[in-house]
Design a protein around this motif. Sequence first.
Motif, PDB file in Angstrom:
ATOM      1  N   LEU A  44      65.164  26.244  34.956  1.00 48.13           N
ATOM      2  CA  LEU A  44      66.406  25.599  35.377  1.00 48.13           C
ATOM      3  C   LEU A  44      67.323  25.343  34.191  1.00 48.13           C
ATOM      4  N   GLU A  45      66.767  24.866  33.092  1.00 48.29           N
ATOM      5  CA  GLU A  45      67.575  24.581  31.908  1.00 48.29           C
ATOM      6  C   GLU A  45      68.206  25.848  31.351  1.00 48.29           C
ATOM      7  N   GLU A  46      67.411  26.896  31.241  1.00 46.97           N
ATOM      8  CA  GLU A  46      67.942  28.150  30.707  1.00 46.97           C
ATOM      9  C   GLU A  46      68.958  28.758  31.672  1.00 46.97           C
ATOM     10  N   GLY A  47      68.692  28.636  32.971  1.00 54.70           N
ATOM     11  CA  GLY A  47      69.645  29.130  33.954  1.00 54.70           C
ATOM     12  C   GLY A  47      70.972  28.409  33.861  1.00 54.70           C
ATOM     13  N   ALA A  48      70.910  27.097  33.672  1.00 48.96           N
ATOM     14  CA  ALA A  48      72.131  26.303  33.548  1.00 48.96           C
ATOM     15  C   ALA A  48      72.944  26.730  32.326  1.00 48.96           C
ATOM     16  N   LYS A  49      72.276  27.027  31.228  1.00 53.73           N
ATOM     17  CA  LYS A  49      72.973  27.496  30.023  1.00 53.73           C
ATOM     18  C   LYS A  49      73.624  28.855  30.277  1.00 53.73           C
ATOM     19  N   LEU A  50      72.884  29.731  30.932  1.00 54.38           N
ATOM     20  CA  LEU A  50      73.407  31.073  31.211  1.00 54.38           C
ATOM     21  C   LEU A  50      74.683  31.006  32.045  1.00 54.38           C
ATOM     22  N   VAL A  51      74.640  30.225  33.122  1.00 49.38           N
ATOM     23  CA  VAL A  51      75.780  30.232  34.029  1.00 49.38           C
ATOM     24  C   VAL A  51      76.998  29.527  33.429  1.00 49.38           C
ATOM     25  N   SER A  52      76.762  28.487  32.640  1.00 48.66           N
ATOM     26  CA  SER A  52      77.901  27.748  32.075  1.00 48.66           C
ATOM     27  C   SER A  52      78.522  28.471  30.885  1.00 48.66           C
ATOM     28  N   LEU A  55      78.490  33.185  32.503  1.00 50.80           N
ATOM     29  CA  LEU A  55      79.065  33.622  33.769  1.00 50.80           C
ATOM     30  C   LEU A  55      80.346  32.894  34.135  1.00 50.80           C
ATOM     31  N   SER A  56      80.351  31.578  34.012  1.00 53.05           N
ATOM     32  CA  SER A  56      81.508  30.798  34.436  1.00 53.05           C
ATOM     33  C   SER A  56      82.799  31.174  33.712  1.00 53.05           C
ATOM     34  N   PRO A  57      82.763  31.417  32.393  1.00 53.29           N
ATOM     35  CA  PRO A  57      84.005  31.770  31.703  1.00 53.29           C
ATOM     36  C   PRO A  57      84.645  33.066  32.204  1.00 53.29           C
ATOM     37  N   LEU A  58      83.889  33.914  32.895  1.00 53.79           N
ATOM     38  CA  LEU A  58      84.413  35.184  33.387  1.00 53.79           C
ATOM     39  C   LEU A  58      84.912  35.099  34.828  1.00 53.79           C
ATOM     40  N   TYR A  59      84.835  33.907  35.423  1.00 54.26           N
ATOM     41  CA  TYR A  59      85.169  33.788  36.843  1.00 54.26           C
ATOM     42  C   TYR A  59      86.618  34.196  37.108  1.00 54.26           C
ATOM     43  N   ARG A  60      87.557  33.626  36.381  1.00 54.35           N
ATOM     44  CA  ARG A  60      88.958  33.951  36.617  1.00 54.35           C
ATOM     45  C   ARG A  60      89.299  35.363  36.123  1.00 54.35           C
TER      46      ARG A  60
END
Length: 593
Positions: A44-52, A55-60
């Motif tokens: 969960l911790e590593e997943g949270a780092k990955l997405v924040s 992945l998230s910076p590429l959303y827009r």
Amino acid sequence: MIDYQAPLRDMRFVLYEVFDVAADWARWESLSELVDRETADAILEEGAKLVSKTLSPLYRTGDEQGCHWQDGKVTTPTGFKEAYQIYSEGGWTGLSGNPDFGGMGMPKALGAQFDEMSCGANLGFMLYPSLTSGAALAIDAHASEAIKSLYLPKMYSGEWAGTMCLTEPHAGTDLGIIRSKAVPADDGSYRVTGTKIFITGGEHDLSENIVHLVLAKLPDAPAGPKGISLFLVPKIQVNEDGSLSEANAVSCGSIEHKMGIKGASTCVMNFDGATGYLVGELNKGLNCMFTMMNYERLFVGIQGLGSAERSYQNALAYAKDRLQGRAATGAAQPEKEADSLMVHGDIRRILMNIKALNEGGRAFSTYVGQQLDKTKFGEDDERRKAAGLVALLTPVAKAFFTDMGLECCIAGQQVLGGHGYIAEWGQEQLVRDVRITQIYEGTNGIQSLDLLGRKIAANEGLFFRLFADEVRAFINNSENSEFVPALENALNQLEQATEQLLKQTADNPNTINAACVEYLHGFAYVAYGWMWAQMAEVAQAELQTGTNDNDFYKAKIATARYFYKRLLPRGSALLTAATSGVEELYGMSDEQF
């Protein structure tokens, strides 16, 4: 738009405190060797780092650039290829994959949390690896050992991607009328010919090969859905040693220009006598696909949940920061020129609606994930019961999560006012992106038909009784007097509505079509009521122990009270509508519309 942050505290709450999934993992021998709470927390911790961070910076960016098609090739948005590499190197595509072929073998209850955070961070991106995971699931369940050994390791590693090729220009929900053909070849393979549309990730530049799972019919196959077979058709053919060979007769004719999820390529795929390999038995292709449907439909539902969570985070941050007007009781921040939006009752109503629906949905997705794990790892009786619950609850999760996902994204947009309509704040993209979740993987109307028709009426309420008995057992054993009476009343109404509809269906075959959508929503509010009663009971018990996390548990109880007062009554009205009969719906001729 603010940076998305995975709601890890709440995820741990539902996993360990409400459903105690770690106890299940410990007692299932095949799973106990792979995962415990410490391992799950690290994931969960590593997943949270990955997405924040990735992945998230590429959303827009994904939305603004979209995908581009030229001469049969698709280019994904800037940064997607690098993000895909990071994602693949972390082993995330194989998170729940078979360890015998390089997967991590993690349980679905845990995987559901990662699905939510990754979809909340970047839905368009996540469609690529998620389709690969789904295709791998079908291959693992039904393909030969030779095919599994050849394809699964590369798919779990992300080196090869996967797709599902079902829909044709004339055949969506009614797959029995597909025209794609598969002709046997002398070497045991098949030559697959046909056109498939709406194929997510059908062509892209992220992986070195793409493995298509294609539904097609043999020339002499029975008519209708009983004549459908499933074939594995690689974009580039594969040698026996796993190396890539020559290009297969597979091409991307175009990509769709869409309302949302623009970072995901949605392709028209042409198969022109392409070499394919049978997966499962002839004429039983739909059975193979249904193996993965419960997982995929839950995943699509979670897409709605993840989008709603991002909407909540964005709207809450804006409401706390934006100064507009004064509180009705007088200035709450007299030192400032105005109070924050948080003083206004309608803003608080919107935020509480989203919070209550999101946290109730997170609990429900975890519960359904736990049932999926029981079907895979549990003992025989446990598996049978869980399989019935999964069949019943999957259409509820898919449809209700996504319907509420759109509601919550629009509601979050409303909090931002005019800024919610402007691209830079991200809310309008959330509204556009989440809309597809109500449509693909079986429209929500079809999910409602599935629930009431196939999962309840077809077996005279057998699966429904499994669910009702579990809720009734909680009611009878609960010490939570605050919520149990209202939950019992809601369950009684749901049981009565179910019995009434079963009787009406026997008299009028239009009943299921007329009642199913309202029924599914009414069912879901009762299910969420059960989730909230369980969460409140845990929270109250923790508060009595003198926990240091008082605010978290007090907020749980306050949100449970809000749900029971403001949202659970929706279910009663919906069930009343569902059982009102069909006369008004069919009272006009087609010409009178």
